[in-house]
Write an enzyme that holds these catalytic residues in place. Structure first.
Site, PDB file in Angstrom:
ATOM      1  N   ASN A   9      43.645  42.411  40.476  1.00 52.15           N
ATOM      2  CA  ASN A   9      43.180  41.369  39.561  1.00 52.15           C
ATOM      3  C   ASN A   9      43.131  40.050  40.326  1.00 52.15           C
ATOM      4  O   ASN A   9      44.165  39.465  40.628  1.00 52.15           O
ATOM      5  CB  ASN A   9      44.155  41.279  38.380  1.00 52.15           C
ATOM      6  CG  ASN A   9      43.852  40.112  37.462  1.00 52.15           C
ATOM      7  OD1 ASN A   9      42.763  39.547  37.500  1.00 52.15           O
ATOM      8  ND2 ASN A   9      44.824  39.749  36.639  1.00 52.15           N
ATOM      9  N   TRP A  10      41.913  39.608  40.623  1.00 48.33           N
ATOM     10  CA  TRP A  10      41.768  38.391  41.438  1.00 48.33           C
ATOM     11  C   TRP A  10      42.030  37.126  40.621  1.00 48.33           C
ATOM     12  O   TRP A  10      42.093  36.036  41.181  1.00 48.33           O
ATOM     13  CB  TRP A  10      40.361  38.317  42.038  1.00 48.33           C
ATOM     14  CG  TRP A  10      40.033  39.419  43.000  1.00 48.33           C
ATOM     15  CD1 TRP A  10      40.825  40.480  43.373  1.00 48.33           C
ATOM     16  CD2 TRP A  10      38.805  39.575  43.734  1.00 48.33           C
ATOM     17  NE1 TRP A  10      40.178  41.281  44.274  1.00 48.33           N
ATOM     18  CE2 TRP A  10      38.921  40.750  44.517  1.00 48.33           C
ATOM     19  CE3 TRP A  10      37.616  38.851  43.790  1.00 48.33           C
ATOM     20  CZ2 TRP A  10      37.892  41.202  45.351  1.00 48.33           C
ATOM     21  CZ3 TRP A  10      36.599  39.304  44.623  1.00 48.33           C
ATOM     22  CH2 TRP A  10      36.738  40.465  45.404  1.00 48.33           C
ATOM     23  N   LYS A  11      42.115  37.240  39.329  1.00 47.80           N
ATOM     24  CA  LYS A  11      42.302  36.071  38.450  1.00 47.80           C
ATOM     25  C   LYS A  11      41.231  35.022  38.772  1.00 47.80           C
ATOM     26  O   LYS A  11      40.116  35.384  39.096  1.00 47.80           O
ATOM     27  CB  LYS A  11      43.725  35.505  38.582  1.00 47.80           C
ATOM     28  CG  LYS A  11      44.788  36.598  38.480  1.00 47.80           C
ATOM     29  CD  LYS A  11      46.163  36.046  38.301  1.00 47.80           C
ATOM     30  CE  LYS A  11      47.162  37.189  38.397  1.00 47.80           C
ATOM     31  NZ  LYS A  11      48.476  36.825  37.946  1.00 47.80           N
ATOM     32  N   HIS A  97      45.616  40.892  29.166  1.00 50.84           N
ATOM     33  CA  HIS A  97      46.450  40.458  30.296  1.00 50.84           C
ATOM     34  C   HIS A  97      47.401  39.355  29.821  1.00 50.84           C
ATOM     35  O   HIS A  97      47.045  38.545  28.957  1.00 50.84           O
ATOM     36  CB  HIS A  97      45.569  39.947  31.439  1.00 50.84           C
ATOM     37  CG  HIS A  97      46.358  39.667  32.676  1.00 50.84           C
ATOM     38  ND1 HIS A  97      47.029  38.474  32.863  1.00 50.84           N
ATOM     39  CD2 HIS A  97      46.634  40.433  33.755  1.00 50.84           C
ATOM     40  CE1 HIS A  97      47.673  38.526  34.019  1.00 50.84           C
ATOM     41  NE2 HIS A  97      47.450  39.712  34.585  1.00 50.84           N
ATOM     42  N   GLU A  99      48.258  36.591  30.914  1.00 46.92           N
ATOM     43  CA  GLU A  99      47.771  35.199  30.951  1.00 46.92           C
ATOM     44  C   GLU A  99      46.824  34.924  29.790  1.00 46.92           C
ATOM     45  O   GLU A  99      46.749  33.802  29.294  1.00 46.92           O
ATOM     46  CB  GLU A  99      47.130  34.913  32.319  1.00 46.92           C
ATOM     47  CG  GLU A  99      48.212  34.768  33.381  1.00 46.92           C
ATOM     48  CD  GLU A  99      47.871  35.353  34.728  1.00 46.92           C
ATOM     49  OE1 GLU A  99      46.683  35.514  35.048  1.00 46.92           O
ATOM     50  OE2 GLU A  99      48.818  35.676  35.483  1.00 46.92           O
ATOM     51  N   GLY A 175      53.397  36.943  39.107  1.00 48.58           N
ATOM     52  CA  GLY A 175      53.165  35.735  39.898  1.00 48.58           C
ATOM     53  C   GLY A 175      54.433  34.961  40.212  1.00 48.58           C
ATOM     54  O   GLY A 175      54.376  33.809  40.646  1.00 48.58           O
ATOM     55  N   SER A 215      54.255  41.061  40.672  1.00 50.00           N
ATOM     56  CA  SER A 215      54.687  40.797  42.049  1.00 50.00           C
ATOM     57  C   SER A 215      54.781  42.063  42.905  1.00 50.00           C
ATOM     58  O   SER A 215      55.730  42.214  43.685  1.00 50.00           O
ATOM     59  CB  SER A 215      56.004  40.019  42.056  1.00 50.00           C
ATOM     60  OG  SER A 215      55.834  38.780  41.384  1.00 50.00           O
ATOM     61  N   GLY A 236      48.176  41.339  41.399  1.00 49.51           N
ATOM     62  CA  GLY A 236      47.541  40.029  41.360  1.00 49.51           C
ATOM     63  C   GLY A 236      47.481  39.425  42.758  1.00 49.51           C
ATOM     64  O   GLY A 236      46.606  39.756  43.560  1.00 49.51           O
ATOM     65  N   GLY A 237      48.441  38.569  43.078  1.00 46.67           N
ATOM     66  CA  GLY A 237      48.435  37.820  44.338  1.00 46.67           C
ATOM     67  C   GLY A 237      48.151  38.650  45.573  1.00 46.67           C
ATOM     68  O   GLY A 237      47.330  38.269  46.424  1.00 46.67           O
TER      69      GLY A 237
HETATM   70  C1  PEP Z   1      48.625  40.468  37.530  1.00 49.82           C
HETATM   71  O1  PEP Z   1      47.753  39.648  37.721  1.00 49.82           O
HETATM   72  O2  PEP Z   1      48.456  41.315  36.647  1.00 49.82           O
HETATM   73  C2  PEP Z   1      49.831  40.436  38.345  1.00 49.82           C
HETATM   74  C3  PEP Z   1      50.717  41.376  38.196  1.00 49.82           C
HETATM   75  O3  PEP Z   1      49.986  39.390  39.238  1.00 49.82           O
HETATM   76  P1  PEP Z   1      51.036  39.316  40.476  1.00 49.82           P
HETATM   77  O4  PEP Z   1      50.883  40.619  41.252  1.00 49.82           O
HETATM   78  O5  PEP Z   1      50.589  38.139  41.277  1.00 49.82           O
HETATM   79  O6  PEP Z   1      52.384  39.187  39.921  1.00 49.82           O
END
Ligand code: PEP
Length: 253
Positions: A9-11, A97, A99, A175, A215, A236-237
């Site tokens: 997920n590039w957000k 999600h 967010e 995150g 994470s 995500g990241g």
């Molecule tokens: C996500 O965007 O769903 C996520 C889990 O982000 P991160 O890996 O950065 O915690």
């Protein structure tokens, strides 16, 4: 036997150049696995879906969207319909999600409408669920996750359910660099599978893929995914760096 599913997920990150380069890098790096022993998807911002789709080409890496609206068309300024996502080559779509729930204020009911519309439009939803830190501290994790799953899947029959992926993402781990331990992840994943068995059947519950998110990094992906009910990751990241994401994909097998 559930095939692991790793999605990035590039957000709200990347641009047309860096996004295409990232997608190409993932397609090359995951060439032996994507579409074979691992399901791999990249989930860029809406505006980059077409070039990213072209960049992954026929590599086996699928493309997903971060959100969808529940109406088919009309006066909904700024929104994107399931048909539009299909039209630009999307296969998957995130629904609910954290967010979107906690920053943009989406309710369980709205998430359900979006998920039903996605299914109706031939997309494969990834329903994201997970508790806040204060909910975990108050021992409400199961209660919250059960509410989000029952509400999110309202009106979804068994045939459609077979095409849904669940992502368990504890909000306190997204995150933040703080990951759930493998035991914490497994405990909630097993709970979700038991709940799906109650709602549908043991057989169907055994087929549904449940991703962990929060994470995930190359250094913790293997141990998380080695838990019996952790069927992949929503990243995500670490999905913004080719090497990190490819290492996570490789850790799934
Ligand atoms: C996500 O965007 O769903 C996520 C889990 O982000 P991160 O890996 O950065 O915690």
């Amino acid at each position: 036997m559930r095939k692991p599913f790793v999605a990035g997920n590039w957000k709200m990150n990347m641009n047309s150049q860096t996004g295409v380069a990232l997608a190409q890098g993932v397609a090359e790096g995951a060439a032996d696995l994507a579409g074979g022993s691992v399901t791999v998807a990249v989930i860029p911002p809406f505006v980059y879906l077409p070039p990213v789709g072209q960049a992954v080409g026929s590599s086996g890496v699928a493309v997903g969207a971060q959100d969808v609206y529940f109406e088919e068309k009309g006066a909904f300024t700024g929104e994107i319909s399931p048909a539009m996502l299909k039209d630009v080559g999307c296969t998957y779509v995130l629904c609910g999600h954290s967010e979107r729930r906690h920053v943009l204020g989406e309710s369980d009911e709205l998430v359900n409408k979006k998920l039903l519309a996605a299914l109706g439009g031939g997309l494969l939803p990834i329903l994201c669920v997970g508790e806040l830190l204060e909910e975990r501290d108050a021992s409400q994790t199961e209660q919250v996750v059960e509410r989000q799953i029952r509400a999110g899947l309202a009106g979804v029959d068994a045939e459609k359910m077979a095409t849904v992926t669940i992502a368990y993402e504890p909000v306190w781990a997204i995150g933040t660099g703080r990951t759930a331990t493998r035991e914490q992840a497994q405990e909630v994943h097993a709970f979700i599978r038991k709940l799906l068995a109650e709602m549908y059947s043991e057989t169907l519950a055994a087929e549904i893929r449940i991703q962990y998110g929060g994470s995930v990094k190359p250094g913790n992906a293997k141990e998380l995914m080695s838990e019996p009910d952790v069927d992949g990751c929503l990243v995500g990241g670490a999905s913004l760096k080719v090497d990190d994401f490819v290492q996570i994909i490789k850790a799934a097998v």
